[in-house]
Design an enzyme around this catalytic site. Structure first.
Site, PDB file in Angstrom:
ATOM      1  N   GLY A   1     -12.265  -3.003  -4.707  1.00  0.00           N
ATOM      2  CA  GLY A   1     -10.855  -3.473  -4.017  1.00  0.00           C
ATOM      3  C   GLY A   1     -10.291  -1.888  -3.675  1.00  0.00           C
ATOM      4  O   GLY A   1      -9.046  -1.582  -4.093  1.00  0.00           O
TER       5      GLY A   1
ATOM      6  N   GLU B   1     -17.813 -10.232  -5.341  1.00  0.00           N
ATOM      7  CA  GLU B   1     -18.752 -11.369  -5.912  1.00  0.00           C
ATOM      8  C   GLU B   1     -19.394 -11.964  -4.706  1.00  0.00           C
ATOM      9  O   GLU B   1     -20.481 -12.689  -5.001  1.00  0.00           O
ATOM     10  CB  GLU B   1     -17.750 -12.445  -6.376  1.00  0.00           C
ATOM     11  CG  GLU B   1     -17.167 -12.226  -7.771  1.00  0.00           C
ATOM     12  CD  GLU B   1     -15.807 -11.561  -7.445  1.00  0.00           C
ATOM     13  OE1 GLU B   1     -14.836 -11.337  -8.409  1.00  0.00           O
ATOM     14  OE2 GLU B   1     -15.330 -11.149  -6.395  1.00  0.00           O
TER      15      GLU B   1
ATOM     16  N   HIS C   1       0.713  -1.187  -0.065  1.00  0.00           N
ATOM     17  CA  HIS C   1       0.240  -0.038   0.043  1.00  0.00           C
ATOM     18  C   HIS C   1       0.973   1.165   0.172  1.00  0.00           C
ATOM     19  O   HIS C   1       0.623   2.233  -0.715  1.00  0.00           O
ATOM     20  CB  HIS C   1      -1.056   0.031   1.132  1.00  0.00           C
ATOM     21  CG  HIS C   1      -1.797  -1.030   1.150  1.00  0.00           C
ATOM     22  ND1 HIS C   1      -3.090  -1.031   0.365  1.00  0.00           N
ATOM     23  CD2 HIS C   1      -1.726  -2.341   1.853  1.00  0.00           C
ATOM     24  CE1 HIS C   1      -3.576  -2.343   0.616  1.00  0.00           C
ATOM     25  NE2 HIS C   1      -2.965  -2.993   1.407  1.00  0.00           N
TER      26      HIS C   1
ATOM     27  N   ARG D   1       0.265   7.253 -10.654  1.00  0.00           N
ATOM     28  CA  ARG D   1      -0.897   6.387 -10.385  1.00  0.00           C
ATOM     29  C   ARG D   1      -1.903   7.220  -9.540  1.00  0.00           C
ATOM     30  O   ARG D   1      -3.168   7.346  -9.943  1.00  0.00           O
ATOM     31  CB  ARG D   1      -0.546   5.067  -9.732  1.00  0.00           C
ATOM     32  CG  ARG D   1      -1.631   4.205  -9.154  1.00  0.00           C
ATOM     33  CD  ARG D   1      -1.393   3.621  -7.866  1.00  0.00           C
ATOM     34  NE  ARG D   1      -2.120   2.669  -7.362  1.00  0.00           N
ATOM     35  CZ  ARG D   1      -2.773   3.019  -5.975  1.00  0.00           C
ATOM     36  NH1 ARG D   1      -2.641   4.287  -5.619  1.00  0.00           N
ATOM     37  NH2 ARG D   1      -3.801   2.355  -5.743  1.00  0.00           N
TER      38      ARG D   1
ATOM     39  N   HIS E   1       5.048   2.365 -10.448  1.00  0.00           N
ATOM     40  CA  HIS E   1       5.306   1.115  -9.740  1.00  0.00           C
ATOM     41  C   HIS E   1       5.177  -0.284 -10.745  1.00  0.00           C
ATOM     42  O   HIS E   1       5.592  -1.180 -10.235  1.00  0.00           O
ATOM     43  CB  HIS E   1       4.605   0.722  -8.417  1.00  0.00           C
ATOM     44  CG  HIS E   1       3.218   0.404  -8.687  1.00  0.00           C
ATOM     45  ND1 HIS E   1       2.272   1.417  -8.832  1.00  0.00           N
ATOM     46  CD2 HIS E   1       2.623  -0.725  -8.190  1.00  0.00           C
ATOM     47  CE1 HIS E   1       1.079   0.446  -8.717  1.00  0.00           C
ATOM     48  NE2 HIS E   1       1.356  -0.817  -8.473  1.00  0.00           N
TER      49      HIS E   1
ATOM     50  N   GLU F   1     -13.578  -4.096   0.289  1.00  0.00           N
ATOM     51  CA  GLU F   1     -12.444  -4.558   0.174  1.00  0.00           C
ATOM     52  C   GLU F   1     -12.336  -6.082   0.998  1.00  0.00           C
ATOM     53  O   GLU F   1     -12.773  -6.239   2.123  1.00  0.00           O
ATOM     54  CB  GLU F   1     -11.287  -3.667   1.080  1.00  0.00           C
ATOM     55  CG  GLU F   1      -9.983  -4.238   1.222  1.00  0.00           C
ATOM     56  CD  GLU F   1      -9.435  -4.586  -0.106  1.00  0.00           C
ATOM     57  OE1 GLU F   1      -8.664  -5.728  -0.027  1.00  0.00           O
ATOM     58  OE2 GLU F   1      -9.194  -3.755  -0.874  1.00  0.00           O
TER      59      GLU F   1
ATOM     60  N   GLU G   1      -2.858 -11.016 -11.953  1.00  0.00           N
ATOM     61  CA  GLU G   1      -3.664 -10.996 -10.816  1.00  0.00           C
ATOM     62  C   GLU G   1      -5.287 -11.043 -11.077  1.00  0.00           C
ATOM     63  O   GLU G   1      -6.273 -11.346 -10.443  1.00  0.00           O
ATOM     64  CB  GLU G   1      -3.434  -9.893  -9.772  1.00  0.00           C
ATOM     65  CG  GLU G   1      -2.130  -9.829  -9.121  1.00  0.00           C
ATOM     66  CD  GLU G   1      -1.923  -8.692  -8.318  1.00  0.00           C
ATOM     67  OE1 GLU G   1      -2.527  -7.749  -8.347  1.00  0.00           O
ATOM     68  OE2 GLU G   1      -0.998  -8.822  -7.297  1.00  0.00           O
TER      69      GLU G   1
END
Length: 349
Positions: free
Chosen positions: A62, A113, A29, A38, A284, A84, A136
């Site tokens: 997320g 989901e 994080h 970003r 990143h 999250e 991912e």
């Protein structure tokens, strides 16, 4: 460096557990928030869409530390559901409270989901991109949220993704291979026979994630795929492919391909692009480097053509594989398949 441990196919629950566990530590994080390109691009894109967000209900897929949810409230959102799955959600609750937004941001612990929202949303925001864009496979979750929770006419931030490829020379690899020819001069021991072994180890099938220097890119990049987040399906993500054609800038030796992505945010004035190109400021995500088995000489305007196919790994659907068929100049067509090294295997018990 790739692991030598035997690869085992993981079931989906194991894959998901390993994936979400990787986001429980502060380091990842910190890295994402410290990536100014970003984070600030997301911030600017959200604020520039304030007319579309004002008084609206937003879903942050997320959410992590909740920073995008906070940006949405700053842009005027009435309510944000910050979904999250990992334990960082507990920190998001604290951050949101510290910024006095707990009445407008609700953190929901779970995967998109499995959670149940109390209402449909008008906006979906998510920072879902992985290495080489699709590593991912978090985009699958964004598409699930789109199909289940987004109202007709709603907006998705970002709304489009594109993949690009270019031939390159990776000088560090060549220096490492040449090293074995220098041992004799240093120590009187000829180890040049190690060069073939070293080439197999260095120029392997791993997707290497590293910074590519502009001067090492040997042509204008070519776009080989585009994803429209309003229409792309999970089924289509099982095989993202496209052809490319590049013309080399001058005399050099191609020993790798560079793959990178861009995502685009719709904005009232003009679209805002977040780019991971080696020609743009570093992020990143860096770039994905795909090593050829052996370098190929090129001159000015040597044609480099081929087709790229990206698909989930058999071992883990969250890991990406990249298959490249390519032809350089008059050389015969070559093929090679690459994958991200296994970063999270459970130990054998």
């Amino acid at each position: 460096m790739s692991r030598v441990a035997k690869k085992r196919k993981l079931d989906k629950s194991q894959q998901d557990r390993l994936y979400f566990n990787s986001y429980t530590d502060v380091t990842i994080h910190e890295e994402m928030l410290a990536d100014h390109v970003r984070t600030n691009t997301y911030r600017m894109a959200i604020l520039r869409n304030s007319e579309s967000l004002r008084g609206k209900v937003v879903l942050d897929v997320g959410a992590g530390t909740g920073v995008l949810s906070i940006f949405c409230v700053q842009a005027g959102a009435k309510k944000v559901y910050a979904v999250e799955a990992c334990s960082i959600a507990e920190q998001a609750v604290k951050i949101i409270k510290q910024n006095n937004m707990e009445d407008r941001i609700e953190v929901i612990r779970g995967t998109v989901e499995t959670v149940d929202l109390p209402e449909k949303v008008e906006v979906i925001v998510s920072e879902w991109m992985g290495y080489a864009l699709l590593h991912e496979s978090m985009l699958n979750s964004v598409l699930y949220a789109r199909d289940k929770w987004l109202k007709p006419g709603g907006i998705i931030l970002p709304s489009k993704a594109e993949l690009h490829i270019a031939p390159m020379i990776e000088p560090v690899a060549e220096d490492r291979l040449h090293f074995w020819y220098t041992v004799k001069d240093q120590y009187g021991v000829d180890m040049s026979c190690m060069s073939d072994f070293a080439r197999g180890c260095i120029m392997n099938s791993d997707i290497s994630v590293n910074v590519v220097n502009v001067e090492d890119v040997l042509s204008h990049p070519a776009r080989f795929a585009e994803l429209d987040l309003y229409s792309v399906t999970v089924e289509e993500l099982r095989s993202v492919k496209g052809k490319f054609r590049c013309l080399s800038f001058g005399s050099s030796a191609v020993n790798a391909f560079c793959v990178y992505f861009t995502v685009t945010f719709p904005c009232p004035d003009k679209p805002l692009v977040l780019s991971t190109s080696p020609f743009k400021p570093e992020t990143h995500w860096k770039q994905a480097i795909l090593y050829l088995d052996a370098p190929v000489e090129v001159v000015q305007d040597t044609e480099v053509t081929g087709e790229v196919s990206m698909y989930p790994s058999e071992e883990s659907s969250r890991h990406i594989c990249i298959h490249v068929d390519y032809t350089i100049g008059g050389h015969r067509r070559q093929s090679k398949t690459f994958s991200i090294p296994d970063w999270s295997s459970d130990p054998e018990t």
